[in-house]
Each structure stands twice: as C-alpha cells, then as structure tokens.
Write a protein that holds these residues in place. Structure first.
Motif, PDB file in Angstrom:
ATOM      1  N   PHE A   1       0.836  -1.208   0.000  1.00 50.77           N
ATOM      2  CA  PHE A   1       0.000   0.000   0.000  1.00 50.77           C
ATOM      3  C   PHE A   1       0.872   1.260   0.000  1.00 50.77           C
ATOM      4  O   PHE A   1       0.493   2.275  -0.576  1.00 50.77           O
ATOM      5  CB  PHE A   1      -0.986  -0.005   1.172  1.00 50.77           C
ATOM      6  CG  PHE A   1      -2.215  -0.818   0.891  1.00 50.77           C
ATOM      7  CD1 PHE A   1      -3.288  -0.277   0.192  1.00 50.77           C
ATOM      8  CD2 PHE A   1      -2.292  -2.152   1.286  1.00 50.77           C
ATOM      9  CE1 PHE A   1      -4.414  -1.034  -0.090  1.00 50.77           C
ATOM     10  CE2 PHE A   1      -3.416  -2.919   1.002  1.00 50.77           C
ATOM     11  CZ  PHE A   1      -4.479  -2.360   0.310  1.00 50.77           C
ATOM     12  N   GLY A   2       2.047   1.167   0.645  1.00 53.30           N
ATOM     13  CA  GLY A   2       2.961   2.302   0.656  1.00 53.30           C
ATOM     14  C   GLY A   2       3.487   2.617  -0.727  1.00 53.30           C
ATOM     15  O   GLY A   2       3.497   3.778  -1.158  1.00 53.30           O
ATOM     16  N   THR A   3       3.920   1.582  -1.456  1.00 49.89           N
ATOM     17  CA  THR A   3       4.538   1.845  -2.760  1.00 49.89           C
ATOM     18  C   THR A   3       3.508   1.975  -3.869  1.00 49.89           C
ATOM     19  O   THR A   3       3.659   2.806  -4.758  1.00 49.89           O
ATOM     20  CB  THR A   3       5.554   0.737  -3.145  1.00 49.89           C
ATOM     21  OG1 THR A   3       4.899  -0.524  -3.025  1.00 49.89           O
ATOM     22  CG2 THR A   3       6.759   0.761  -2.228  1.00 49.89           C
ATOM     23  N   LYS A   4       2.420   1.209  -3.809  1.00 50.06           N
ATOM     24  CA  LYS A   4       1.498   1.192  -4.948  1.00 50.06           C
ATOM     25  C   LYS A   4       0.279   2.098  -4.779  1.00 50.06           C
ATOM     26  O   LYS A   4      -0.377   2.452  -5.752  1.00 50.06           O
ATOM     27  CB  LYS A   4       1.014  -0.254  -5.223  1.00 50.06           C
ATOM     28  CG  LYS A   4       2.117  -1.250  -5.512  1.00 50.06           C
ATOM     29  CD  LYS A   4       2.662  -1.057  -6.917  1.00 50.06           C
ATOM     30  CE  LYS A   4       3.881  -1.913  -7.224  1.00 50.06           C
ATOM     31  NZ  LYS A   4       3.663  -3.341  -7.264  1.00 50.06           N
ATOM     32  N   ARG A   5      -0.056   2.440  -3.543  1.00 47.10           N
ATOM     33  CA  ARG A   5      -1.268   3.238  -3.340  1.00 47.10           C
ATOM     34  C   ARG A   5      -0.982   4.549  -2.614  1.00 47.10           C
ATOM     35  O   ARG A   5      -1.922   5.193  -2.122  1.00 47.10           O
ATOM     36  CB  ARG A   5      -2.327   2.441  -2.542  1.00 47.10           C
ATOM     37  CG  ARG A   5      -2.766   1.138  -3.152  1.00 47.10           C
ATOM     38  CD  ARG A   5      -3.295   1.286  -4.552  1.00 47.10           C
ATOM     39  NE  ARG A   5      -4.499   2.107  -4.629  1.00 47.10           N
ATOM     40  CZ  ARG A   5      -4.931   2.714  -5.742  1.00 47.10           C
ATOM     41  NH1 ARG A   5      -4.238   2.608  -6.849  1.00 47.10           N
ATOM     42  NH2 ARG A   5      -6.042   3.426  -5.724  1.00 47.10           N
ATOM     43  N   ASP A   6       0.294   4.882  -2.529  1.00 46.47           N
ATOM     44  CA  ASP A   6       0.638   6.155  -1.925  1.00 46.47           C
ATOM     45  C   ASP A   6       0.082   6.286  -0.493  1.00 46.47           C
ATOM     46  O   ASP A   6      -0.413   7.335  -0.088  1.00 46.47           O
ATOM     47  CB  ASP A   6       0.070   7.286  -2.809  1.00 46.47           C
ATOM     48  CG  ASP A   6       0.836   8.581  -2.545  1.00 46.47           C
ATOM     49  OD1 ASP A   6       1.961   8.481  -2.020  1.00 46.47           O
ATOM     50  OD2 ASP A   6       0.301   9.666  -2.844  1.00 46.47           O
ATOM     51  N   LEU A   7       0.112   5.176   0.211  1.00 45.12           N
ATOM     52  CA  LEU A   7      -0.442   5.143   1.564  1.00 45.12           C
ATOM     53  C   LEU A   7       0.688   4.729   2.506  1.00 45.12           C
ATOM     54  O   LEU A   7       0.708   3.603   3.011  1.00 45.12           O
ATOM     55  CB  LEU A   7      -1.528   4.070   1.601  1.00 45.12           C
ATOM     56  CG  LEU A   7      -2.961   4.478   1.889  1.00 45.12           C
ATOM     57  CD1 LEU A   7      -3.886   3.291   1.646  1.00 45.12           C
ATOM     58  CD2 LEU A   7      -3.107   4.986   3.293  1.00 45.12           C
ATOM     59  N   ALA A   8       1.612   5.639   2.701  1.00 40.85           N
ATOM     60  CA  ALA A   8       2.784   5.284   3.485  1.00 40.85           C
ATOM     61  C   ALA A   8       2.499   5.393   4.979  1.00 40.85           C
ATOM     62  O   ALA A   8       1.737   6.264   5.413  1.00 40.85           O
ATOM     63  CB  ALA A   8       3.946   6.189   3.112  1.00 40.85           C
ATOM     64  N   PHE A   9       3.094   4.495   5.742  1.00 43.88           N
ATOM     65  CA  PHE A   9       2.986   4.541   7.196  1.00 43.88           C
ATOM     66  C   PHE A   9       4.376   4.637   7.799  1.00 43.88           C
ATOM     67  O   PHE A   9       5.337   4.115   7.246  1.00 43.88           O
ATOM     68  CB  PHE A   9       2.301   3.271   7.722  1.00 43.88           C
ATOM     69  CG  PHE A   9       0.867   3.165   7.327  1.00 43.88           C
ATOM     70  CD1 PHE A   9      -0.113   3.835   8.039  1.00 43.88           C
ATOM     71  CD2 PHE A   9       0.482   2.410   6.219  1.00 43.88           C
ATOM     72  CE1 PHE A   9      -1.447   3.756   7.679  1.00 43.88           C
ATOM     73  CE2 PHE A   9      -0.852   2.325   5.844  1.00 43.88           C
ATOM     74  CZ  PHE A   9      -1.815   3.000   6.568  1.00 43.88           C
TER      75      PHE A   9
END
Ligand code: IPM
Ligand code: MG
Length: 368
Positions: free
Chosen positions: A29-37
C-alpha cells in the motif's frame, strides 16, 4: 504530510510469522497506493516478558498511546503458564485495551463463499453469513473489583466482579447502533437479565439509547445463552450483536467457528476519538498464538491481514482500499490456496504462511 504512525506488536507464537505477511501488504500500500505509514515495531506478551520481565514495557505503552493505530499479532504460550498472574502475557494485551480505553471491540464473522464447506455447520446455514459482534472490552468481569483469591472461613474463595456503569453501557450501545446503520440496521443486545442485575441495567440502558437516538434501528434483546444457541441454529438472523466483555469473548469464538476457521477473523478495538479525529485503535486477529503450529509455516495470515484492512477502514478512512484488500484475500481463497488450518479438499492447493502472503500481494497487484 507526515505519514501516520502504525505500531506493530507481533507478540508470541504465530504472531511474528503472520505479522511478517502483513508487513508485505503494508509495504504494498505504501509503494502502490501512496499510503505510506511510519511503521514502528515493539514487543508485547511473552516476548516482552523475556526481554524486560514485564508483558508490556511502559515505553511500549506510551508508544501505543501516541500511535495512530496499533496492530497486534497474538500473545501467550505454554512457556508462560506458570508465571505469576500479574506478568502473564495476556496482561500486556489487557493493559493496552484498558489504558487506551478501547471500549468497543468489533468482531465481524463473515463466511467467505470459498470456505463455506469448512464450517462445522451446513453450507446453507453459513454461506453468505455477515454478522458483527460488538463486545464491550474495558469493563465487566474482566476488570471489576473486588477480585482475587481470598481466605474465608478456613478455605480459599476466588472472586471476580461483574460491574457496569450506565455510561459504559451507553457508549458501547451507541457504537453498535452507529455500525448497524451502515449495515443491516439491526441490533440484538445480549445479556443475562434473568439472573444478573448488571444484565437488567444493560438491557434498560441499551433500550433507552435506542429510544432516544436510534429509533430507526431495529432492536431486540436476547439472553446470552439463548443467543449462543441461536448463533448455532440460524446465525443469519443477526446483523449486529452487542454484548458485554465476557459474553462477547465466548460468543465471538463461537461465531468465528461458524465461518470455518479462526484463522480468517480480524477484529478492531476502538476507543474515543483522539485530537486528530481518529479513534484510539488496536487491530488484532481473533485467533490466539497457536503455539502448537508456531514457526512451521502453517499459520494462516488472513486474519491478521484482514485486521489491517479494518485499520484502513476505521482508522484511516480508506474504505475502498480496505475492500480492495478484502477482495484480494477472497480471490486467493477462491483460487483454492489453503493454509494448514483449512482442511485440504480436492482442487485446493496447500500453501505456507509466506506463500499465502505473496499470493495476496499478487492479487493486490492484479487489482490495479
Ligand atoms: C480474546 C482473548 C483474550 C480475552 C485473552 C487472550 C486475554 O481470548 O481477545 O478474545 O479473553 O479477551
Ligand atoms: Mg477470546
């Protein structure tokens, strides 16, 4: 914008190995959906006891309080059975729940179509099942005082206290009604008002909250023992069930088994909103640490991965990404991939914990 902080507490037994698969999903999700944690990791349960002599270090507690969400694997194991009660692994989890004031524990029991035959109940009873148990999590007999083992008249007596205040019942009832409005709009409240005063109060307060603020939601009441029976007889009659801490513990395990495997069920424990508007939140699979299969690649990572999906929905307001993840899990199951907890039948492929995580990530890729 600084990314939200996600505290990961893998814990004991199969906790670390299922959490390793969740990490793959979080990275995706961090790399592909711009949803970094901002992912931090720490110890809880037996693992924390081994390192610090306590199942939850104060620093970890502080980190959890400041986290945007906490994701926990599992705690406990036979190695810790003989420890003093106050430092047992479970105390670490109970302290998190209590000090973060996570009063509403959401335990969905959903039966994935591909798994309907794994339930101990008939396919038609469970196929398409989608119920939500809302368990009160910070009060009741788990925390009530007095408690302990005392001397009385020359013998020992073990005491625990079932205790609920009106406000504790009120807030969990509201959580249940709010959820029901977004689902099937029906709540069934379970207690033992026939034998317990705390049950009488529970029933009164739930009814009063309903009449004052949620008259549009269907409300019924059931004694918890009858509720257990109805859960096995015809679970699809329920939408949202709201109940106390101990009954919720029991009923949610029963509901879990309707779906075929404890290895599939996620949970969210939510508290009051923080300053940033997000609720205090801890997400964890309903299954335990399963020490008998730990470290063998047999554990099912789905429950923990689906717990992260709940975090996307309830903490980060990304319901559509949560659905994407849930569909990815559904896809690998309908493709026939099965970890050891799900009996192998013809046409299915046995896979390891790590294969399952990889397959879910591949299904996520395919969803783009
Ligand atoms: C659960 C577990 C816990 C509980 C234990 C591990 C303390 O059974 O989350 O259902 O009893 O609440
Ligand atoms: Mg339990």
């Amino acid at each position: 914008m600084t990314p939200p902080m996600l505290l990961i507490l893998p814990g004991d037994g199969i906790g670390p190995e299922v959490m390793a698969e969740v990490r793959k999903v979080i990275d995706w999700f961090g790399t592909k959906r711009d949803l970094a944690f901002d992912v931090r990791e720490d110890l809880v349960g037996g693992a924390a006891y081994d390192a610090h002599g306590t199942p939850l270090h104060d620093d970890t507690m502080a980190l959890a309080q400041s986290a945007d969400a906490v994701l926990l694997g599992a705690v406990g194991g036979p190695r810790y059975d003989n420890l003093d009660f106050s430092v047992k692994p479970e105390r670490g989890l109970l302290r998190l729940r209590k000090e973060m004031d996570l009063f509403a524990n959401l335990r969905p029991a959903q039966c994935f179509d591909a798994l309907a035959d794994f339930s101990s109940l008939k396919r038609e009873v469970v196929a398409g099942l989608d119920i939500m148990i809302v368990r009160e999590l910070t009060s009741g007999v788990y925390f009530g005082e007095p408690r302990g083992i005392f001397e009385e008249g020359g013998e020992r007596v073990g005491i625990n206290t079932q205790r609920y205040t009106e406000s504790e019942i009120d807030r969990v009832a509201r959580a249940a009604f709010e959820l029901a409005r977004k689902r099937g709009n029906k709540v069934c409240s379970m207690e033992k008002a026939n034998v317990m005063e705390s049950g009488i109060l529970w029933r009164e307060v739930v009814q009063a909250v309903h009449d004052a603020d949620y008259p549009d939601v269907g409300l019924s009441h059931m004694y918890a023992d009858a509720g257990a029976m109805q859960l096995c007889r015809w679970p699809k009659q329920f939408d949202v069930i709201v109940t106390d801490n101990l009954f919720g513990d029991l009923l949610s395990d029963a509901a879990a088994m309707l779906t075929g495997s404890l290895g599939m069920l996620p949970s969210a424990s939510l508290g009051a909103p923080m300053e940033n508007g997000r609720p205090k939140a801890l997400y964890e699979p309903v299954h335990g640490s399963a020490p008998d299969i730990a470290g063998q690649g047999k554990a099912n990572p789905c429950a923990c991965i689906l717990s992260f999906a709940m975090a996307l929905r309830y903490s980060f307001d990304r319901g559509s990404e949560a659905e994407r993840l849930e569909r990815a899990v559904e896809k690998v199951l309908s493709d026939g991939l099965r970890t050891g907890d799900l009996l192998n039948v013809e046409g299915t492929t046995p896979v390891t914990t790590s294969d399952m995580g990889d397959a879910i990530v591949a299904a996520l890729d395919a969803s783009l």
